[in-house]
Design an enzyme around this catalytic site. Structure first.
Site, PDB file in Angstrom:
ATOM      1  CG  ASP A 217      -4.049   2.167   9.254  1.00 50.15           C
ATOM      2  OD1 ASP A 217      -4.340   1.397   8.304  1.00 50.15           O
ATOM      3  OD2 ASP A 217      -3.411   3.211   9.103  1.00 50.15           O
TER       4      ASP A 217
ATOM      5  CG  ASP B  75       0.132   1.084   7.059  1.00 50.04           C
ATOM      6  OD1 ASP B  75       1.194   0.520   7.351  1.00 50.04           O
ATOM      7  OD2 ASP B  75       0.064   2.191   6.502  1.00 50.04           O
TER       8      ASP B  75
ATOM      9  CD  GLU C 126      -2.062   1.098   3.086  1.00 49.22           C
ATOM     10  OE1 GLU C 126      -1.885   0.050   3.727  1.00 49.22           O
ATOM     11  OE2 GLU C 126      -2.682   2.067   3.523  1.00 49.22           O
TER      12      GLU C 126
ATOM     13  CG  ASP D 289      -7.167   4.698   5.788  1.00 48.70           C
ATOM     14  OD1 ASP D 289      -8.423   4.648   5.780  1.00 48.70           O
ATOM     15  OD2 ASP D 289      -6.519   5.760   5.839  1.00 48.70           O
TER      16      ASP D 289
END
Ligand code: 0RA
Length: 636
Positions: free
Chosen positions: A504, A502, A429, A506
């Site tokens: 998180d 990641d 990403e 997102d």
């Protein structure tokens, strides 16, 4: 519930096979793994026996408890396992069933039973792999019990004096920590999901689950509508095209068929099939028969009502199934399970049986519900047009060689090895993480493809539009297989395609978008076991000169307990790691954590996708809030 006459049982019918030592020596042969899956296998095995008793028409309630001390108790109100003495072994039937490999199989014949495949290994296998197992039976007017340790009776079967009227069986077992990794525990989520499924598949059966561990949780599953209710459940966040769920059932000589269907505004197809309550992920003859009959019935109906003109070509199978949620459940006397994961029904006679039954019932339903039927045909017509448009778009793109792997995307940082079996593709990403990944990888066999921002949501977009998206094009070209009808697994340039995002919200979103893409358009890549997720750690702690990586908060707490002075730092994103760190935590095969995405994850993933990607905004919000960063559905 299906009431079937069980053949009369006699203790002499129990076949005696060698002891349980083999099971303890090679547990993997019997339950697959000694990790979380294998542990849950024990529960499924015991519950399946009670479900068989319910399918035979003798039980209508099953109680499951996850005990505070790590055990599991399964109780049913069936006839009770027979306790009479076996002529040859001179042991009680109960003892024989619990100590003899495969004794249960012979003894269950007559009803619809599971032979081979996922479950059906016999409750003796559970006994062999349990530190302790206690069986209690109420039948013939008494209460009987026997305890076992690692498969061996602790004492002979005991008859308890107290008279009892109601009959039933209770099995309580404690998995052996010498066999199973001791950090694993029963997952309430996994158990409740399977029990709910069983309740859907066995109309009227009441299944209760109680968690007696720290969390005080419980659920009761009972569905008067059976698989009709299953459909309503699966479609609860989707917009239905018709309110009545189509429901068809047939009793054949050697099998029973139930089908429930409802079309929705979604573009994806969600057909679940079951044989004797086992999810046949790999399909099989029942599913083939279903597809054949459905395509024919829809075309016949459309032609007869002039919804398809003479010049129009026939609706394709995938047109007819666009937006369809269906449950096909068959109960077969002697199922043959085939395929890589033994989840494909092989009985050839079942295909023609299903076709014949549905050729009769489907036209009837369509004629009786003309308004619903027209709406469904209209949807299929739109799908047909879209498919034709997509083919044209693909032809254009193909002509331009946009999907041709001879023209690799500029963003791809390829590896030098041309051996797909060795080669790995990291989908990373954002550009910030791409740098460290590029530097930290072993360039001989690891390639990196950075994906910018959120790739197109393919749940909402049809293939034609998805193909115009640059990120999607790069993905397809880099992987090399092509897509949809053109997909060719042999052309895969990497046998490991690894998502690295990641930890998180997102990151979870992007991972879900990528998974959606793989499940929808490169399912065979998933089926081949090529798709993976790299799970980087959340924390880094330095103690002296040694650096430790901790994957989650639980590990952090445990670490803090033994190193109170340590100062852990939390990774915010992959981009914050240096080359070396990213290499150790996410790239290097020796130290990284990879989760393989499996076909079995499709159903649960499908629910996640339709919630996360579909048009029900409120449901999506709630889901994201509850599940951010959660890869739980990939774990069991
Ligand atoms: C075969 C025959 C009979 C009962 C069962 C199997 C049975 C097995 C299990 C395992 C868990 N719960 C169960 N309940 C019943 C009895 C046949 C008869 O009574 O004639």
């Amino acid at each position: 519930m299906t009431a079937k006459q069980a053949s009369s049982y006699d203790a002499k019918d129990i076949e005696v096979l060698p002891g349980l030592e083999a099971v303890r020596r090679r547990p993997g042969m019997y339950i697959g793994t000694t990790g979380p899956r294998g542990l849950h296998h024990l529960v499924w095995e015991v519950v399946d026996n009670s479900v068989d008793e319910a399918m035979a028409g003798f039980a209508d309630r099953i109680d499951v408890a996850l005990l505070a001390d790590g055990g599991c108790r399964v109780e049913d109100n069936g006839r009770g396992i027979p306790v009479s003495r076996h002529a040859r072994t001179r042991k009680s039937a109960l003892t024989t069933v619990l100590t003899t490999l495969h004794a249960g199989g012979k003894f269950k014949q007559g009803a619809y039973t599971v032979s081979g495949g996922l479950h059906g290994v016999g409750v003796s296998v559970v006994n062999a792999l349990a530190l302790r197992l206690e069986a209690e039976v109420v039948r013939d007017g008494f209460r009987w019990s026997q305890a076992f340790e690692r498969g061996k009776p602790v004492h002979p079967q005991i008859q308890k004096g107290r008279r009892a009227r109601r009959t039933g069986t209770t099995i309580t077992f404690w998995p052996d920590p010498d066999v199973f990794e001791d950090t694993i525990a029963f997952s309430y989520g996994a158990v409740s999901q399977r029990l709910r499924e069983l309740a859907f598949l066995n109309r009227g059966l009441e299944v209760r689950l109680v968690d007696e561990r720290e969390e005080d949780r419980s659920d009761t599953f009972r569905y008067k509508g059976g698989i009709r209710d299953f459909i309503l459940h699966l479609n609860r966040h989707r917009e239905a095209l018709h309110s009545r769920v189509m429901y068809l059932e047939d009793q054949g000589g050697d099998a029973e068929l139930e089908v429930a269907m409802q079309w929705t505004a979604s573009f994806s197809e969600n057909v679940l099939s079951f044989a004797n309550n086992i999810n046949t992920h790999e399909g099989g003859t029942h599913e083939e028969g279903f597809r054949t009959a459905l395509t024919k019935a829809m075309n016949d109906f459309a032609r007869s009502k002039n919804l398809l003109k003479e010049k129009d070509s026939n609706l394709g199978g995938e047109d007819v199934r666009e937006g369809l949620t269906a449950v096909v459940s068959i109960k077969v006397r002697e199922p043959q399970f085939e395929g890589q994961t033994k989840t494909k029904l092989g009985n050839t006679e079942i295909r023609s049986y299903v076709v014949k039954a549905l050729n009769r019932m489907l036209p009837e339903w369509l004629e009786r519900h003309p308004k619903d039927a027209r709406r469904i045909v209209e949807k299929a017509r739109q799908a047909q047009h879209a498919r034709e448009a997509a083919r044209k778009a693909r032809d254009v793109i193909r002509r331009k060689s946009l999907l041709d792997s001879s023209r690799l995307p500029g963003k791809l940082v390829d590896c030098t090895s041309r051996d797909p079996e060795r080669a790995e593709l990291f989908i990373v990403e954002g550009d910030s993480a791409a740098g460290p990944a590029k530097n930290g990888r072993d360039s001989s066999f690891q390639a990196v493809l950075p994906i910018r921002g959120k790739i197109l949501n393919v749940e909402k977009a049809r293939l034609a539009r998805a193909l115009q998206n640059n990120e999607i094009q790069a993905l397809i070209t880099a992987i090399g297989t092509g897509i949809g009808e053109d997909f060719d697994l042999e052309k895969a340039r990497y046998h490991k395609v690894i998502m690295l995002t990641d930890a998180d919200v997102d990151g979870a979103h992007i991972r879900t978008l990528l998974l959606t893409f793989f499940f929808r358009h490169m399912l065979k890549l998933v089926g081949a076991g090529y798709v993976h997720i790299s799970v980087p750690p959340l924390y880094r702690v330095k103690v002296g000169r040694k650096v430790h990586y901790l994957s989650d908060d639980a590990e952090l707490e445990a670490f803090k307990a033994s190193h109170p002075k340590a100062r852990p730092t939390r990774f915010k994103g992959l981009g914050e790691m240096n080359d070396e760190e990213l290499s150790v935590t996410a790239l290097d095969p020796a130290t990284r954590t990879l989760v393989q995405v499996r076909m079995e994850d499709a159903a649960e993933a499908d629910e996640m996708f339709s919630t996360l990607m579909g048009s029900d905004v409120a449901a999506r919000k709630e889901f994201i809030q509850q599940n951010a960063g959660d890869v739980r559905f990939l774990d069991i």
